[in-house]
Design a protein around this motif. Structure first.
Motif, PDB file in Angstrom:
ATOM      1  N   ASP A   2     -47.248 -26.374 -11.840  1.00  0.00           N
ATOM      2  CA  ASP A   2     -46.311 -26.909 -12.816  1.00  0.00           C
ATOM      3  C   ASP A   2     -45.025 -26.115 -12.651  1.00  0.00           C
ATOM      4  OD1 ASP A   2     -44.804 -27.534 -15.085  1.00  0.00           O
ATOM      5  OD2 ASP A   2     -46.595 -27.911 -16.264  1.00  0.00           O
ATOM      6  N   THR A   3     -43.982 -26.762 -12.112  1.00  0.00           N
ATOM      7  CA  THR A   3     -42.746 -26.051 -11.808  1.00  0.00           C
ATOM      8  C   THR A   3     -42.083 -25.488 -13.055  1.00  0.00           C
ATOM      9  OG1 THR A   3     -41.505 -28.137 -11.853  1.00  0.00           O
ATOM     10  CG2 THR A   3     -42.286 -27.365  -9.714  1.00  0.00           C
ATOM     11  N   ARG A   4     -42.484 -25.967 -14.225  1.00  0.00           N
ATOM     12  CA  ARG A   4     -41.898 -25.412 -15.456  1.00  0.00           C
ATOM     13  C   ARG A   4     -42.395 -24.003 -15.722  1.00  0.00           C
ATOM     14  NH1 ARG A   4     -43.833 -29.910 -19.368  1.00  0.00           N
ATOM     15  NH2 ARG A   4     -45.540 -29.670 -17.916  1.00  0.00           N
ATOM     16  N   SER A  15     -33.376 -24.021 -14.824  1.00  0.00           N
ATOM     17  CA  SER A  15     -34.036 -25.313 -14.968  1.00  0.00           C
ATOM     18  C   SER A  15     -35.379 -25.328 -14.247  1.00  0.00           C
ATOM     19  CB  SER A  15     -33.160 -26.432 -14.393  1.00  0.00           C
ATOM     20  OG  SER A  15     -33.863 -27.656 -14.443  1.00  0.00           O
ATOM     21  N   ARG A  16     -36.311 -26.057 -14.822  1.00  0.00           N
ATOM     22  CA  ARG A  16     -37.627 -26.210 -14.200  1.00  0.00           C
ATOM     23  C   ARG A  16     -37.922 -27.668 -13.864  1.00  0.00           C
ATOM     24  NH1 ARG A  16     -36.459 -21.850 -13.509  1.00  0.00           N
ATOM     25  NH2 ARG A  16     -37.628 -19.946 -13.911  1.00  0.00           N
ATOM     26  N   ARG A  17     -36.889 -28.529 -13.896  1.00  0.00           N
ATOM     27  CA  ARG A  17     -37.066 -29.899 -13.415  1.00  0.00           C
ATOM     28  C   ARG A  17     -37.289 -29.833 -11.911  1.00  0.00           C
ATOM     29  NH1 ARG A  17     -32.116 -32.928 -14.210  1.00  0.00           N
ATOM     30  NH2 ARG A  17     -33.308 -34.490 -13.083  1.00  0.00           N
ATOM     31  N   LEU A  18     -38.215 -30.640 -11.411  1.00  0.00           N
ATOM     32  CA  LEU A  18     -38.601 -30.545 -10.002  1.00  0.00           C
ATOM     33  C   LEU A  18     -37.407 -30.675  -9.062  1.00  0.00           C
ATOM     34  CD1 LEU A  18     -40.772 -30.189  -7.871  1.00  0.00           C
ATOM     35  CD2 LEU A  18     -41.170 -32.665  -7.959  1.00  0.00           C
ATOM     36  N   GLU A  20     -34.374 -29.813  -9.507  1.00  0.00           N
ATOM     37  CA  GLU A  20     -33.585 -28.586  -9.529  1.00  0.00           C
ATOM     38  C   GLU A  20     -34.355 -27.398  -8.962  1.00  0.00           C
ATOM     39  OE1 GLU A  20     -32.697 -29.243 -13.496  1.00  0.00           O
ATOM     40  OE2 GLU A  20     -30.874 -30.366 -13.047  1.00  0.00           O
ATOM     41  N   HIS A  65     -42.187 -36.838  -3.849  1.00  0.00           N
ATOM     42  CA  HIS A  65     -42.447 -36.051  -5.054  1.00  0.00           C
ATOM     43  C   HIS A  65     -43.680 -35.159  -4.858  1.00  0.00           C
ATOM     44  CE1 HIS A  65     -42.398 -35.344  -9.437  1.00  0.00           C
ATOM     45  NE2 HIS A  65     -43.704 -35.283  -9.291  1.00  0.00           N
ATOM     46  N   THR A  69     -43.598 -31.028  -4.449  1.00  0.00           N
ATOM     47  CA  THR A  69     -44.368 -30.211  -5.394  1.00  0.00           C
ATOM     48  C   THR A  69     -45.289 -29.259  -4.638  1.00  0.00           C
ATOM     49  OG1 THR A  69     -44.282 -31.920  -7.104  1.00  0.00           O
ATOM     50  CG2 THR A  69     -46.011 -30.261  -7.312  1.00  0.00           C
TER      51      THR A  69
END
Length: 118
Positions: A2-4, A15-18, A20, A65, A69
């Protein structure tokens, strides 16, 4: 992954949006499939009209995507590094070959190699 929450130690940005996270890790993940349309519109064209190009765009978008990830996870785990950057679109084109006509479209091929030249 989970990149967040799981990649903070390798990221400089907040930011933790994928998208970004990928930019921060120098992964080029431009999404030409969504230029001038939305995912919902692509799905509608595929399901209601049987538009093969729309199906291929959705498939490539989802593969990008997933791959980005996985690459972010490998980087966060210390299992992967790339210098100066890595173009995920080039990886998809190289590995998928002729599986999808969309990968040979000029809009898609214009993206290939951009991160490698950075």
């Amino acid at each position: 992954m989970d990149t967040r929450y799981d990649a903070g130690h390798v990221l400089a940005g907040a930011s933790r949006r994928l998208v970004e996270v990928c930019a921060d890790l120098r992964l080029e993940v431009t999404q030409p499939e969504l230029r001038g349309t939305s995912m919902t519109a692509l799905h509608r064209r595929w399901l209601e009209l049987g538009d093969i190009t729309a199906r291929e765009k959705i498939t490539v978008l989802n593969l990008r995507h997933s791959l980005s990830t996985a690459m972010a996870a490998a980087r966060a785990a210390g299992l992967a590094h790339w210098q100066p950057g890595l173009n995920v679109n080039t990886v998809l084109a190289d590995e998928l070959g002729t599986a999808f006509g969309w990968l040979a479209h000029p809009v898609f091929t214009a993206l290939l190699g951009e991160a490698d030249a950075a």
